[in-house]
Structure formats: C-alpha cells, structure tokens
Write a protein that holds these residues in place. Sequence first.
Motif, PDB file in Angstrom:
ATOM      1  N   ILE A   1       0.862  -1.516   0.154  1.00 23.71           N
ATOM      2  CA  ILE A   1       0.333  -0.136  -0.202  1.00 23.71           C
ATOM      3  C   ILE A   1       0.682   1.338   0.174  1.00 23.71           C
ATOM      4  N   SER A   2       0.646   2.209  -0.891  1.00 23.19           N
ATOM      5  CA  SER A   2       1.362   2.856  -0.760  1.00 23.19           C
ATOM      6  C   SER A   2       1.295   4.121   0.138  1.00 23.19           C
ATOM      7  N   LYS A   3       2.296   5.042   0.597  1.00 31.25           N
ATOM      8  CA  LYS A   3       1.935   5.873   1.711  1.00 31.25           C
ATOM      9  C   LYS A   3       0.887   7.234   1.127  1.00 31.25           C
ATOM     10  N   THR A   4       0.885   7.214   0.464  1.00 27.07           N
ATOM     11  CA  THR A   4       0.343   8.235  -0.125  1.00 27.07           C
ATOM     12  C   THR A   4      -1.370   7.883  -0.342  1.00 27.07           C
ATOM     13  N   SER A   5      -1.688   6.559  -0.695  1.00 28.72           N
ATOM     14  CA  SER A   5      -3.018   5.905  -0.390  1.00 28.72           C
ATOM     15  C   SER A   5      -3.106   5.578   1.600  1.00 28.72           C
ATOM     16  N   TYR A   6      -1.965   4.780   2.007  1.00 27.79           N
ATOM     17  CA  TYR A   6      -2.733   4.816   3.351  1.00 27.79           C
ATOM     18  C   TYR A   6      -3.219   6.319   4.230  1.00 27.79           C
ATOM     19  N   LYS A   7      -2.005   7.454   4.231  1.00 29.71           N
ATOM     20  CA  LYS A   7      -2.417   8.815   4.553  1.00 29.71           C
ATOM     21  C   LYS A   7      -3.833   8.743   4.029  1.00 29.71           C
ATOM     22  N   LYS A   8      -4.300   8.954   2.679  1.00 32.18           N
ATOM     23  CA  LYS A   8      -5.970   8.843   2.832  1.00 32.18           C
ATOM     24  C   LYS A   8      -7.035   7.488   2.989  1.00 32.18           C
ATOM     25  N   GLU A   9      -6.450   7.223   2.938  1.00 36.67           N
ATOM     26  CA  GLU A   9      -7.451   5.993   3.728  1.00 36.67           C
ATOM     27  C   GLU A   9      -7.394   6.445   5.652  1.00 36.67           C
ATOM     28  N   SER A  10      -6.410   6.734   6.162  1.00 38.09           N
ATOM     29  CA  SER A  10      -6.559   7.990   7.158  1.00 38.09           C
ATOM     30  C   SER A  10      -7.111   9.133   7.403  1.00 38.09           C
ATOM     31  N   ALA A  11      -7.076   9.609   6.382  1.00 36.83           N
ATOM     32  CA  ALA A  11      -7.703  11.251   6.644  1.00 36.83           C
ATOM     33  C   ALA A  11      -9.450  10.462   6.850  1.00 36.83           C
ATOM     34  N   ASP A  12      -9.598   9.532   5.734  1.00 36.03           N
ATOM     35  CA  ASP A  12     -11.322   9.532   5.482  1.00 36.03           C
ATOM     36  C   ASP A  12     -11.481   8.574   6.764  1.00 36.03           C
ATOM     37  N   LEU A  13     -10.908   7.978   7.224  1.00 33.25           N
ATOM     38  CA  LEU A  13     -11.031   7.159   8.659  1.00 33.25           C
ATOM     39  C   LEU A  13     -11.389   8.589   9.807  1.00 33.25           C
ATOM     40  N   GLN A  14     -10.937   9.840   9.564  1.00 34.56           N
ATOM     41  CA  GLN A  14     -10.888  10.589  11.182  1.00 34.56           C
ATOM     42  C   GLN A  14     -11.945  10.923  10.547  1.00 34.56           C
ATOM     43  N   ASP A  15     -12.231  11.309   9.634  1.00 35.99           N
ATOM     44  CA  ASP A  15     -13.192  11.967   8.936  1.00 35.99           C
ATOM     45  C   ASP A  15     -14.774  11.432   9.309  1.00 35.99           C
ATOM     46  N   LEU A  16     -14.640  10.437   9.097  1.00 37.29           N
ATOM     47  CA  LEU A  16     -15.937   9.286   9.626  1.00 37.29           C
ATOM     48  C   LEU A  16     -15.883   9.769  11.077  1.00 37.29           C
ATOM     49  N   GLY A  17     -14.689   9.553  11.690  1.00 38.36           N
ATOM     50  CA  GLY A  17     -14.840   9.745  13.342  1.00 38.36           C
ATOM     51  C   GLY A  17     -15.274  11.165  14.083  1.00 38.36           C
ATOM     52  N   ASN A  18     -15.148  11.996  12.948  1.00 34.86           N
ATOM     53  CA  ASN A  18     -15.497  12.862  13.461  1.00 34.86           C
ATOM     54  C   ASN A  18     -17.106  13.278  13.649  1.00 34.86           C
ATOM     55  N   LYS A  19     -17.330  12.766  12.388  1.00 32.30           N
ATOM     56  CA  LYS A  19     -18.752  12.675  12.054  1.00 32.30           C
ATOM     57  C   LYS A  19     -19.806  11.967  13.108  1.00 32.30           C
ATOM     58  N   LEU A  20     -18.906  10.992  13.328  1.00 32.37           N
ATOM     59  CA  LEU A  20     -19.947  10.393  14.309  1.00 32.37           C
ATOM     60  C   LEU A  20     -19.207  10.796  15.931  1.00 32.37           C
ATOM     61  N   ALA A  21     -17.818  11.794  15.865  1.00 30.39           N
ATOM     62  CA  ALA A  21     -18.167  12.420  17.564  1.00 30.39           C
ATOM     63  C   ALA A  21     -18.688  13.814  17.716  1.00 30.39           C
ATOM     64  N   ASN A  22     -19.559  13.763  16.318  1.00 33.89           N
ATOM     65  CA  ASN A  22     -20.460  14.686  15.913  1.00 33.89           C
ATOM     66  C   ASN A  22     -22.082  14.685  16.750  1.00 33.89           C
ATOM     67  N   LEU A  23     -21.976  13.122  17.049  1.00 26.92           N
ATOM     68  CA  LEU A  23     -23.476  13.186  16.872  1.00 26.92           C
ATOM     69  C   LEU A  23     -24.047  12.868  18.060  1.00 26.92           C
ATOM     70  N   SER A  24     -24.693  13.427  19.022  1.00 29.12           N
ATOM     71  CA  SER A  24     -25.341  12.925  20.328  1.00 29.12           C
ATOM     72  C   SER A  24     -24.557  11.610  20.862  1.00 29.12           C
ATOM     73  N   LYS A  25     -24.869  11.361  22.110  1.00 30.75           N
ATOM     74  CA  LYS A  25     -24.650  10.027  22.807  1.00 30.75           C
ATOM     75  C   LYS A  25     -26.184   9.282  22.745  1.00 30.75           C
ATOM     76  N   SER A  26     -27.167   9.751  22.063  1.00 35.59           N
ATOM     77  CA  SER A  26     -28.662   9.359  22.096  1.00 35.59           C
ATOM     78  C   SER A  26     -28.568   9.082  20.969  1.00 35.59           C
ATOM     79  N   GLN A  27     -27.748   9.586  19.732  1.00 39.35           N
ATOM     80  CA  GLN A  27     -27.445   8.706  18.817  1.00 39.35           C
ATOM     81  C   GLN A  27     -26.331   7.696  18.325  1.00 39.35           C
ATOM     82  N   LEU A  28     -25.487   8.406  18.838  1.00 34.25           N
ATOM     83  CA  LEU A  28     -24.069   7.186  19.577  1.00 34.25           C
ATOM     84  C   LEU A  28     -25.331   5.316  19.607  1.00 34.25           C
ATOM     85  N   ASP A  29     -25.825   5.728  20.522  1.00 39.27           N
ATOM     86  CA  ASP A  29     -26.395   4.572  21.424  1.00 39.27           C
ATOM     87  C   ASP A  29     -27.158   3.641  19.695  1.00 39.27           C
TER      88      ASP A  29
END
Length: 176
Positions: free
Chosen positions: A21-49
């Motif tokens: 896996i190229s370093k670029t694609s690894y970084k892109k995948e990491s950034a995508d996962l962080q973006d998804l994590g940020n979306k999840l972090a912005n949810l309320s506790k009841s939505q996370l439940d």
Amino acid sequence: MNIVGDSEHFKQPYDNDDDYISKTSYKKESADLQDLGNKLANLSKSQLDKLDLSEELYDALIATKKIKPRTEAYRRQIQFIGKLMRSEEIAPIEQQLANLLNKNNNEAAKIQVFEKLRDKLITDGDAEIQALVEEHPHLDRQKLRQLVRAASKELAKGPESKSSAELVKYLRSEIK
C-alpha cells in the motif's frame, strides 16, 4: 555485470508485492477514517447509542465529548478514533450513520409539512379546518379552532408564537 542490461537493479521492492500500500493511499485512508470519526464524534450520545459500535470505539467517541473542539487534544483524540476504526468494519458503520442522518432529514421534512399546514389553517380559517376534519375525522374541531384562533392573534403581534408551535405539535401528534 552489465549495468545497462541489468533490469533487476532498477526494480523497486514493491514491484512483485500485491499487498503493498503506497504511503499516499495509506494517508488518504487514514484521513477518511478520521473524517468518519469526526462525523461520529459530532453525534449526540443518544444517536451514538443507536449505532452498532465496538465498546472501545464508543468509549473513545464519548470521551471526545469532554474535550474542547479545535484544540490539539481534540485533534489527537480524532486521530485515535481513526486508528481504532482501522480494526472496525467501516461499511456497516457508514450505512448506519447514513440511515441515522437521513432519518433526521425525514423528521425535518415532516415538520415542514405540518408548518405549511398550520400556515394554511391560519390564512384560510374555518374552510381549511373543515376540510382537514373531513380528511381526518379523529381531530377535535373545537380544539383545532381554538389553536388556530390563538395562533393567528399571536402572529398579529409578532413572528414567534407559542400557540403556533402548539398547533404544529397538535397536528403532528394527531395526524400520522
């Protein structure tokens, strides 16, 4: 050894490796996962439940709520969430998130429908009330007329009306 004809010399270490896996694609995948994590972090506790998350990821997301946004600690926590998500199945989480957010959009659309109905009731008066009661016989005509009358009086004074909100609430509870 002939350097010009020796193609082994110019081969890269990853030419024969299918798992590379190229370093670029690894970084892109990491950034995508962080973006998804940020979306999840912005949810309320009841939505996370409502989401099916691993306990470790859920705990990390809840911990994010205690950290002030746009700080270095928050950024590191989002990176940690991205790291945790590498061991998760991402497709089901994305699907659940999409369903959850779409459900919220559907609720907003329903509220808009009832607000338009309220406005029509206020402007058209008894004729619209009669048509609505004929369409939904279980509605209480007297209560509906009282709410419409109170809302129209309050709207004459200013744009925000408690009775207007009560009318929308009544319509939402009675009309399915």
